[in-house]
Design an enzyme around this catalytic site. Structure first.
Site, PDB file in Angstrom:
ATOM      1  N   CYS A  45      13.772  38.267  55.314  1.00 33.67           N
ATOM      2  CA  CYS A  45      14.856  38.535  54.361  1.00 33.67           C
ATOM      3  C   CYS A  45      15.754  37.387  54.268  1.00 33.67           C
ATOM      4  CB  CYS A  45      15.679  39.878  54.542  1.00 33.67           C
ATOM      5  SG  CYS A  45      16.728  39.897  56.096  1.00 33.67           S
ATOM      6  N   CYS A 120      15.354  50.444  65.994  1.00 38.91           N
ATOM      7  CA  CYS A 120      14.304  51.652  65.720  1.00 38.91           C
ATOM      8  C   CYS A 120      15.224  52.846  65.860  1.00 38.91           C
ATOM      9  CB  CYS A 120      13.373  51.595  66.789  1.00 38.91           C
ATOM     10  SG  CYS A 120      12.445  53.109  66.758  1.00 38.91           S
ATOM     11  N   LEU A 225      23.392  22.152  53.323  1.00 34.54           N
ATOM     12  CA  LEU A 225      22.255  21.672  54.121  1.00 34.54           C
ATOM     13  C   LEU A 225      21.730  22.885  54.637  1.00 34.54           C
ATOM     14  CD1 LEU A 225      23.140  18.725  53.840  1.00 34.54           C
ATOM     15  CD2 LEU A 225      22.916  18.712  56.343  1.00 34.54           C
ATOM     16  N   HIS A 319      25.516  26.356  62.731  1.00 37.80           N
ATOM     17  CA  HIS A 319      26.586  27.278  63.742  1.00 37.80           C
ATOM     18  C   HIS A 319      27.859  26.501  63.635  1.00 37.80           C
ATOM     19  CE1 HIS A 319      27.205  30.066  66.887  1.00 37.80           C
ATOM     20  NE2 HIS A 319      28.166  29.200  67.412  1.00 37.80           N
ATOM     21  N   ASP A 328      29.960  32.272  68.686  1.00 41.56           N
ATOM     22  CA  ASP A 328      30.015  32.305  70.123  1.00 41.56           C
ATOM     23  C   ASP A 328      30.016  30.945  70.836  1.00 41.56           C
ATOM     24  OD1 ASP A 328      30.509  34.921  70.763  1.00 41.56           O
ATOM     25  OD2 ASP A 328      28.319  35.210  70.277  1.00 41.56           O
ATOM     26  N   GLN A 713      13.176  64.968  52.560  1.00 36.07           N
ATOM     27  CA  GLN A 713      12.709  65.998  53.411  1.00 36.07           C
ATOM     28  C   GLN A 713      12.468  67.178  52.553  1.00 36.07           C
ATOM     29  OE1 GLN A 713      16.384  64.860  55.998  1.00 36.07           O
ATOM     30  NE2 GLN A 713      15.416  66.356  57.283  1.00 36.07           N
ATOM     31  N   PHE A 744      16.392  62.387  59.356  1.00 38.53           N
ATOM     32  CA  PHE A 744      17.417  62.875  60.299  1.00 38.53           C
ATOM     33  C   PHE A 744      18.469  63.794  59.496  1.00 38.53           C
ATOM     34  CE2 PHE A 744      16.476  58.273  61.466  1.00 38.53           C
ATOM     35  CZ  PHE A 744      15.502  58.662  62.653  1.00 38.53           C
ATOM     36  N   GLY A1028      10.251  72.721  61.413  1.00 42.75           N
ATOM     37  CA  GLY A1028       9.164  72.265  60.549  1.00 42.75           C
ATOM     38  C   GLY A1028       7.711  72.683  61.061  1.00 42.75           C
ATOM     39  N   GLU A1207      15.543  68.495  67.329  1.00 41.16           N
ATOM     40  CA  GLU A1207      17.053  68.165  67.317  1.00 41.16           C
ATOM     41  C   GLU A1207      17.782  68.113  68.795  1.00 41.16           C
ATOM     42  OE1 GLU A1207      18.678  69.995  63.439  1.00 41.16           O
ATOM     43  OE2 GLU A1207      17.448  71.243  64.424  1.00 41.16           O
TER      44      GLU A1207
HETATM   45  C1  LIG Z   1      22.354  38.831  61.910  1.00 43.39           C
HETATM   46  C2  LIG Z   1      23.148  37.706  62.286  1.00 43.39           C
HETATM   47  C3  LIG Z   1      23.489  38.014  63.519  1.00 43.39           C
HETATM   48  C4  LIG Z   1      24.219  36.810  64.224  1.00 43.39           C
HETATM   49  N1  LIG Z   1      24.822  37.073  65.058  1.00 43.39           N
HETATM   50  C5  LIG Z   1      25.669  36.113  65.992  1.00 43.39           C
HETATM   51  C6  LIG Z   1      26.083  36.217  67.149  1.00 43.39           C
HETATM   52  O1  LIG Z   1      26.052  37.331  67.718  1.00 43.39           O
HETATM   53  N2  LIG Z   1      27.074  35.040  67.617  1.00 43.39           N
HETATM   54  C7  LIG Z   1      27.142  34.033  66.875  1.00 43.39           C
HETATM   55  O2  LIG Z   1      27.815  32.969  67.619  1.00 43.39           O
HETATM   56  N3  LIG Z   1      26.587  33.853  65.634  1.00 43.39           N
HETATM   57  C8  LIG Z   1      25.801  34.766  65.160  1.00 43.39           C
HETATM   58  N4  LIG Z   1      25.267  34.790  63.890  1.00 43.39           N
HETATM   59  C9  LIG Z   1      25.838  33.579  63.123  1.00 43.39           C
HETATM   60  C10 LIG Z   1      24.946  32.263  63.350  1.00 43.39           C
HETATM   61  O3  LIG Z   1      25.010  31.815  64.678  1.00 43.39           O
HETATM   62  C11 LIG Z   1      25.172  31.541  62.230  1.00 43.39           C
HETATM   63  O4  LIG Z   1      24.717  31.855  61.098  1.00 43.39           O
HETATM   64  C12 LIG Z   1      24.135  30.086  62.393  1.00 43.39           C
HETATM   65  O5  LIG Z   1      24.363  29.577  63.589  1.00 43.39           O
HETATM   66  C13 LIG Z   1      24.088  29.252  61.351  1.00 43.39           C
HETATM   67  O6  LIG Z   1      23.254  28.259  61.517  1.00 43.39           O
HETATM   68  P1  LIG Z   1      22.126  28.160  60.128  1.00 43.39           P
HETATM   69  O7  LIG Z   1      21.140  27.156  60.648  1.00 43.39           O
HETATM   70  O8  LIG Z   1      21.301  29.278  59.944  1.00 43.39           O
HETATM   71  O9  LIG Z   1      23.049  27.519  59.016  1.00 43.39           O
HETATM   72  P2  LIG Z   1      22.976  27.530  57.438  1.00 43.39           P
HETATM   73  O10 LIG Z   1      23.367  28.909  56.773  1.00 43.39           O
HETATM   74  O11 LIG Z   1      21.593  26.900  57.179  1.00 43.39           O
HETATM   75  O12 LIG Z   1      23.947  26.703  56.807  1.00 43.39           O
HETATM   76  C14 LIG Z   1      25.291  26.816  57.315  1.00 43.39           C
HETATM   77  C15 LIG Z   1      26.156  25.778  56.600  1.00 43.39           C
HETATM   78  O13 LIG Z   1      26.205  24.595  57.703  1.00 43.39           O
HETATM   79  C16 LIG Z   1      25.964  23.458  56.969  1.00 43.39           C
HETATM   80  N5  LIG Z   1      25.176  22.437  57.813  1.00 43.39           N
HETATM   81  C17 LIG Z   1      24.079  22.908  58.502  1.00 43.39           C
HETATM   82  N6  LIG Z   1      23.587  21.966  59.090  1.00 43.39           N
HETATM   83  C18 LIG Z   1      24.286  21.168  58.868  1.00 43.39           C
HETATM   84  C19 LIG Z   1      24.432  19.720  59.325  1.00 43.39           C
HETATM   85  N7  LIG Z   1      23.457  19.023  60.016  1.00 43.39           N
HETATM   86  N8  LIG Z   1      25.461  18.695  58.833  1.00 43.39           N
HETATM   87  C20 LIG Z   1      26.166  19.174  57.975  1.00 43.39           C
HETATM   88  N9  LIG Z   1      26.229  20.567  57.748  1.00 43.39           N
HETATM   89  C21 LIG Z   1      25.308  21.353  57.911  1.00 43.39           C
HETATM   90  C22 LIG Z   1      25.217  24.014  55.699  1.00 43.39           C
HETATM   91  O14 LIG Z   1      25.593  23.000  54.860  1.00 43.39           O
HETATM   92  C23 LIG Z   1      26.248  25.160  55.471  1.00 43.39           C
HETATM   93  O15 LIG Z   1      27.175  24.960  54.872  1.00 43.39           O
HETATM   94  C24 LIG Z   1      24.566  35.675  63.394  1.00 43.39           C
HETATM   95  C25 LIG Z   1      24.143  35.792  61.936  1.00 43.39           C
HETATM   96  C26 LIG Z   1      23.372  36.509  61.520  1.00 43.39           C
HETATM   97  C27 LIG Z   1      22.636  36.535  60.369  1.00 43.39           C
HETATM   98  S1  FES Z   2      15.377  43.354  56.594  1.00 43.20           S
HETATM   99 FE1  FES Z   2      15.279  41.654  57.383  1.00 43.20          FE
HETATM  100  S2  FES Z   2      16.378  41.925  59.148  1.00 43.20           S
HETATM  101 FE2  FES Z   2      16.696  43.825  58.118  1.00 43.20          FE
HETATM  102  S1  FES Z   3       9.656  54.621  64.538  1.00 46.37           S
HETATM  103 FE1  FES Z   3      11.300  53.168  64.650  1.00 46.37          FE
HETATM  104  S2  FES Z   3      12.521  53.344  63.031  1.00 46.37           S
HETATM  105 FE2  FES Z   3      11.289  55.121  62.808  1.00 46.37          FE
END
Ligand SMILES: Cc1cc2nc3c(=O)[nH]c(=O)nc-3n(C[C@H](O)[C@H](O)[C@H](O)COP(=O)(O)OP(=O)(O)OC[C@H]3O[C@@H](n4cnc5c(N)ncnc54)[C@H](O)[C@@H]3O)c2cc1C
Ligand code: FES
Ligand code: FES
Length: 1274
Positions: A45, A120, A225, A319, A328, A713, A744, A1028, A1207
């Site tokens: 996604c 799940c 980027l 990040h 983090d 349901q 549920f 059911g 349930e």
């Molecule tokens: C479901 C989910 C759970 C998450 N849980 C956590 C968590 O528990 N702890 C946590 O710390 N983080 C968490 N995150 C955040 C995650 O760490 C950051 O979204 C991720 O590290 C970003 O990296 P990316 O490559 O996907 O960035 P992208 O989305 O691809 O880019 C982010 C930004 O960085 C810039 N960029 C990327 N690379 C460079 C580069 N080399 N130079 C300059 N700019 C650059 C891009 O231009 C953009 O602006 C979570 C994210 C999601 C979606």
């Molecule tokens: S649909 Fe992609 S993580 Fe939930």
């Molecule tokens: S079996 Fe995992 S969400 Fe229903």
């Protein structure tokens, strides 16, 4: 994104924001320089389709299918009952597949890490973990490699104890798919070629070398980027941010560099977080310990940060640059003095990754044309100490509430601080530094005075306003100092100034996240009658009828139905106000050629009564266009005063009041030695079924006929509502439900509304309408479990006998009645739980507010009323000084009794479950061990609790128990069974096929189920209330018995004949081979005027014992062990029933300890997805989880003496709640806080921490600002 690119049914769409894992696929890439192929799991996604050029994408269909061969991962999951509704299953398979491609014999830790991004809602994870344990070598009988070509027997916990499972042969890695050679060629060739993809609104450019990248960045300084897209993708989705140009830098080798220098590590900015983890894991053991302190701190964060799919996608550079306040790694990198190597067209330079960079100060930040090439992470020094902390609402796959990186450098061979650096995330929009505090501490010795001052300084420096977004202000402030204290202890230990055994240290080891132990799950084997023929499947652990299809992704859900000719897509406009008049609304764009608006004032929407109320709908040629139309819809409101909470009773109006009373309440209080009064709040719960609401309406083009495919349901209700809305006869509306991806209770009343909206649109346009809700819309619109507020007055004797209880429960029904009358009735009828209270009065009210209308949810009010009762029972125990289990035993129903509404109740099995649970859990010896542990540990405490349960099954209205079935036998002997029940994951069709197989005496393979439809079975009751399978089973049995009776003369004439012969003969003799079966239902007759009657057909009993460990400094808790004994009587399918018990239990653990719905003071729901609302994940189940079915129990009134247990298990989740209560009580006692206290539900990290009152919680208490602040949430 990739999720939408190919319409394969296996890749599911559960949330769209990377939080649920349902969309997991495996990406394979070829790296031409190293000539290596890499495999990793990814959330499709979030995957931009352009990023996949020259990568191979494996979906679940590519792993295996029933048409080719089913892969061992799929087969094992199905055979070990690892799927219920099956919506999460393809994602689970893909996560496991990606792991096995990289690690053919993974450790348990690797398996749990691989699955931590997959949610799940049905199974409770145990069977999934158990299945995949077979790949570790631990669960296997042979010690051969999982890829060895040997058939293997594996004893999965459920089936293994009941029957042995034989798996088919495992595969050699070489039998797996090969990375397509043409993609290798492509990757090689493309090294030299810039890739450009131009779309309607966006251009995607992927350069090949650094120089080109820098030129592009100079040309498009605002273009992001894109590496993992986990940050940018979310902004686009959530905030509608649009980027005309994307730059994709992942093919540039400079950004992937990994080098070990004399002073530290250089890591390329495009390295993924999973790669970073693997690099650090390799490097750390190779280097002297003193050099690796920063690396180890980073590793600690990396182990729990996000899920494996996100860790595999997200890059280090992304990040650092996106620098979310709760990311983090940044605080640790910053305290570790990391340095960023930047490059632009104008040259290169280096800047420190410090607090100023993280704050985005212009002179400390990247320039628009610059990029990060790599990150230098220095080695730590001998006198350095570095630690990392994070606390999230869930142990894994949840962003931190607060995190921190801390570092101190001492003058050599002393404890005098030379330098210190502390950064915190989660306190505001950016990561902040306690810079001034640290400077003030330089020169100080590392001792308690320093700590005391450090806490005060930090609390003074890091400000958090009482209205801070995110709420939990006091808790977050506590974490600031709790982390500091943990750091203090760790350093003290490191300085050899403290032994691990020291009382101050006790209970505080570095909180490594627990890996599920290989706890075994013994189950009492259910013996079928020895004379039962082997082909008779009743009572045996038959695999879910759709198990293999779930695992291969072939199972079709509503939104998987292939595109219908001319179909249109629908999206809804919802109210943004809790209570307001609609002055006007209009589409703010003229004209939109593709949209047709459906104005729902047809449904009387002139005033809105909650946020999320559907106001009107837009249909368009695509889902994207329909959503764009919705965004253009403008509504003007005139606000009215909303009511949102139910605590101020005088301001409320009620939908209904229900009352029962027994004995003489006044006399009861007079005979009490003591009387206590109190209140408890229990939060609501989101259903969080993995499949969101979905409907496809197809007009047939004649006689106003319409097919409605719907995830519900209650198909009959959908039919009735659509017919009413269109003013046509019900006979013209055909509703179909193949299966539902979890419900549920949440898909009882609501799908009818969505179907009406779609049907009105279909009627207006004459075209098919597809309407699938996004996760956030679903959570916004549909309501959930009722929040509960209860007041009690309870009288008891000094020896623990309860003499009287006056109980007032209130439920927050939201803005319409929905199922709230039934819910409050059940609250009232079930409040006694397992206890005989001689004088009892219960007056329950369903309150009308301006929240989205709450609705049915597994357990129907009992999970709230039962917890309420157990809470005041616990308080009675505290007050009398007697053990909780004694109060429970003294007051428990025994033998034959009457309920407060005078229904007869035989409690023999309740007592049996209780005793058996005591025994199996070794309650008393473990209680002693817990007490011993608590004496030894100050900062960690354990708790244990055992809870009994009486659960009443079914509905308190006879007509809700009727059921019908239609069984056809075709001339080839095959059998088609249809009935009124809907497959929600509870295995109802599997059980129905087992029943038909037994009654017709044909093998299971002859019997098929196709779909639930209003065409075949009219007026079916809702599939809910645990009955059911019970009532539909009786109907199927009836139909089969009718057919068998018709066949009897033919069989008697030719007893040696085959089934097919008899059927041919029956056809030749013109014997009807189709029969309707019917069950009138159990008789119930509750009379609410007298408060007496038979309210329920029968009861299920059970007991659960849970043990937990809490971290007093953070409020974190770990579920150590749970033992459940359930009186399921003779289970038609013990594997299915145990799945129901475990799944419901874990959902209960979520309700009572984790799941928290948050609203703004204006009534707007904040918790709208897996990012903000946490359901239990794989890390939350008890490390040892044992379920036992009570042996030799029978239920004569139900089919084959079974019991409905869909349930009941949910309530038993509260044994974890009370185990935590027990641990908190131990903390409070040790801190001198004697006396009773109340804990509200859910018992979240915040509530646990704040209840473990200590100096730190005292330090952070907010003054109330004279009430002059607007809290962030209600
Ligand atoms: C479901 C989910 C759970 C998450 N849980 C956590 C968590 O528990 N702890 C946590 O710390 N983080 C968490 N995150 C955040 C995650 O760490 C950051 O979204 C991720 O590290 C970003 O990296 P990316 O490559 O996907 O960035 P992208 O989305 O691809 O880019 C982010 C930004 O960085 C810039 N960029 C990327 N690379 C460079 C580069 N080399 N130079 C300059 N700019 C650059 C891009 O231009 C953009 O602006 C979570 C994210 C999601 C979606
Ligand atoms: S649909 Fe992609 S993580 Fe939930
Ligand atoms: S079996 Fe995992 S969400 Fe229903």
């Amino acid at each position: 994104t990739a999720a939408f690119a190919v319409r394969l049914s296996g890749t599911k769409y559960g949330c769209g924001i990377g939080g649920c894992g349902a969309c997991t696929v495996m990406i394979s890439t070829y790296e031409p320089t190293s000539k290596k192929i890499m495999h990793y799991p990814a959330n499709s996604c979030l995957l931009p389709i352009c990023s996949l050029h020259s990568s191979a994408v494996t979906t679940v269909e590519g792993v295996g299918s029933t048409k080719t061969r089913v892969h061992p991962i799929q087969e094992r999951l199905a055979k070990c009952h690892g799927s219920q509704c099956g919506f999460c299953t393809p994602g689970m398979v893909m996560s496991m597949y990606a792991l096995l491609r990289n690690h053919p014999e993974p450790s348990m830790e690797q398996i749990t890490a691989a699955l931590d991004g997959n949610l799940c809602r049905c199974t409770g994870y145990r069977p999934i973990i158990d299945t995949y344990k077979s790949f570790t070598g631990v669960g296997r009988k042979t010690n051969r490699s999982p890829f060895s070509k040997v058939s293997t027997n594996f004893e999965c916990s459920v089936s293994g104890s009941l029957t042995k499972i034989r798996f088919s042969e495992l595969l050699y890695p070489t039998q797996e798919f090969i990375f397509p050679p043409e993609l290798m060629r492509m990757a090689q060739e493309q090294q030299k070629r810039t890739l450009v993809f131009r779309g309607e609104r966006t251009t995607w450019i992927s350069p090949t070398n650094l120089r080109e990248l820098l030129e592009l960045k100079a040309m498009y300084p605002k273009a992001p980027l894109i590496v993992g897209n986990t940050s940018v993708g979310l902004e686009m989705k959530r905030d509608g941010v649009h980027h005309p140009v994307f730059i994709h830098p992942t093919r540039i080798p400079d950004l992937h560099v990994v080098s070990n220098t004399n002073n530290g590590l250089v890591i390329g900015a495009a390295c993924s977080l999973a790669q970073l983890r693997d690099i650090l894991m390799k490097v750390v053991p190779e280097l002297p310990e003193e050099k690796t302190k920063i690396f180890r701190a980073l590793l600690q964060q990396l182990k729990t940060l996000a899920g494996e799919q996100i860790r595999s996608l997200a890059s280090l550079g992304g990040h650092i640059v996106s620098r979310g306040s709760t990311w983090d790694l940044n605080p640790v990198l910053a305290v570790g003095n990391s340095v960023l190597s930047l490059a632009s067209k104008d040259g290169t330079r280096q800047i420190p990754l410090n607090d100023q960079f993280l704050a985005g100060y212009e002179n400390a930040d990247l320039k628009p044309k610059e990029i990060i090439v790599s990150v230098f992470i220095p080695y730590s020094k001998k006198d350095d100490f570095v630690s990392a902390f994070r606390q999230a609402e869930r142990r894994r796959n949840a962003v931190s509430v607060v995190n921190s990186g801390m570092r101190v450098l001492f003058k050599p061979n002393t404890d005098i601080i030379m330098d210190m650096n502390i950064l915190y995330g989660g306190t505001g929009p950016i990561t902040v530094s306690a810079r001034k505090s640290c400077q003030r501490l330089i020169g100080r010795q590392w001792n308690e005075q320093m700590l005391d001052e450090a806490c005060k300084l930090v609390l003074g420096e890091i400000s958090l306003s009482p209205s801070a977004p995110g709420g939990k202000v006091e808790y977050r402030r506590t974490l600031l100092v709790s982390f500091l204290f943990k750091f203090y202890l760790e350093v003290l230990y490191g300085l050899n100034k403290m032994a691990w055994e020291s009382p101050n240290w006790n209970g505080y080891e570095h909180s490594v996240v627990s890996v599920l132990s290989l706890g075994y799950h013994i189950l009492i084997k259910q013996d079928v009658d020895p004379v039962q023929p082997p082909q008779d499947p009743v009572g045996r652990p038959i695999m879910h009828q759709s198990g293999v299809k779930h695992a291969t992704g072939e199972a079709v859900y509503c939104n998987d139905i292939r595109a219908v000719d001319e179909e249109l897509f629908l999206a809804v406009v919802t109210s943004s106000r809790a209570h307001a008049k609609i002055v006007t609304y209009y589409l703010n764009i003229t004209p939109l050629p593709y949209t047709v608006t459906v104005h729902l004032y047809v449904l009387g929407v002139l005033q809105v009564i909650c946020v999320g109320q559907i106001v009107c709908a837009v249909v368009a040629e695509s889902a994207v266009q329909a959503k764009q139309g919705v965004e253009k819809m403008k509504i003007e409101y005139e606000d009215l005063e909303p009511i949102l909470t139910i605590e101020v009773i005088s301001q409320l109006s009620f939908f209904c009041l229900k009352k029962i009373e027994q004995g003489n309440i006044e006399e009861g209080f007079k005979s009490a030695d003591e009387i206590i009064e109190g209140e408890i709040h229990i939060g609501g719960q989101e259903h969080f079924y993995l499949e969101t609401n979905s409907v496809l309406v197809v007009p047939r083009g004649e006689d106003n006929e319409m097919d409605v495919h719907v995830s519900t349901q209650d198909a009959a209700r959908v039919q009735e509502f659509v017919a009413l809305a269109l003013d046509v006869q019900s006979s013209k509306i055909m509703c179909h439900t193949k299966r539902v991806g979890g419900a549920f209770g949440g898909k009882i009343t609501k799908p009818a509304i969505f179907a009406v909206v779609a049907a009105v649109a279909a009627n207006k346009t004459g075209r098919p309408i597809r309407f699938t809700l996004e996760r956030d819309e679903d959570m916004l619109i549909t309501g959930g479990r009722h929040p509960f507020f209860g007041k009690y007055k309870v009288g008891f004797t000094n020896d623990g006998r309860i003499t009287a209880a006056d109980i007032e429960p209130y439920i927050n029904a939201g803005c319409t009645l929905d199922d709230s009358e039934m819910v409050i009735e059940y609250v009232v009828l079930k409040t006694d739980n397992a206890y005989k209270i001689p004088n009892l009065r219960i007056r329950g009210r369903a309150c009308k507010t301006n929240l989205p209308s709450n609705t049915a949810f597994r357990g129907f009010g009992f999970p709230q009323s039962g917890l309420f009762t157990e809470s005041w029972i616990t308080t009675v125990a505290t007050q009398t000084g007697l053990p909780q289990e004694k109060i429970r035993e003294i007051n428990m129903y025994k033998e034959v009794n009457l309920t407060p509404f005078k229904e007869e109740l035989d409690a023999t099995n309740l007592v049996k479950c209780w005793k058996e649970c005591m025994e199996k859990s070794e309650y008393y010896s473990r209680k002693t061990a817990v007490e011993e542990f608590n004496k030894q540990n100050y900062w960690k405490k354990k708790g244990i609790a055992i809870i009994p349960m009486k659960f009443s099954v079914g509905f308190n209205a006879t007509q809700y128990h009727q059921a019908a079935a239609l069984v056809h036998i075709y001339t080839d002997g095959s059998v088609l069974v249809t009935h009124g029940g809907i497959e929600l994951g509870q295995g109802i069709h599997t059980k129905m096929l087992q029943i038909a197989s037994r009654e017709l005496k044909v093998p299971l393979s002859y019997v098929h189920f196709c779909e639930t439809s209003t065409i075949t079975v009219p007026n079916a009751i809702v599939t809910a209330g645990s009955i059911g399978s019970d009532v539909n089973g009786k109907a199927v049995q009836n139909a089969c018995q009718i057919l068998r009776k018709r066949l009897e003369p033919i069989i008697n004439k030719n007893p040696e004949g085959k089934w097919e012969d008899w059927i041919t003969e029956a056809y030749d003799q013109s014997v009807s081979l189709s029969a309707t079966g019917y069950f009138r239902g159990y008789m119930v007759n509750m009379n609410w005027d007298t408060g007496e009657g038979q309210a329920f057909p029968y009861f299920v009993f059970g007991a659960a014992c849970s043990e937990v460990e809490i971290d007093c400094l953070t409020g974190d808790h770990k579920n150590i062990r749970t033992d459940i004994v359930m009186d399921a009587c003779f289970s038609i399918n013990p594997a299915v029933d145990i799945g129901q018990i475990e799944g419901a239990f874990v959902q209960g653990v979520g309700l009572y300890t984790m799941e928290e719905i948050k609203f703004s003071p204006e009534g707007e729901q904040y918790t709208l997805g897996p990012d903000t609302y946490k359901i239990p994940a794989v890390c939350d189940i008890p490390e040892q989880f044992r379920v036992y079915l009570l042996p030799n129990s029978r239920n004569p009134i139900a089919i084959y003496s079974a019991k409905g247990i869909g349930e009941a298990g949910l309530f038993l989740g509260c044994s974890v709640f009370f185990a935590i209560w027990d641990a908190v009580a131990a903390v409070r006692k040790e801190r001198g806080l004697t006396g009773t206290f109340t804990l509200n539900s859910p018992l979240t990290i915040e509530r646990i921490r704040m209840a473990c009152a200590d100096n730190f919680t005292e330090m952070v208490r907010l003054d109330d600002h004279n009430g002059l602040f607007w809290p962030w949430n209600l």
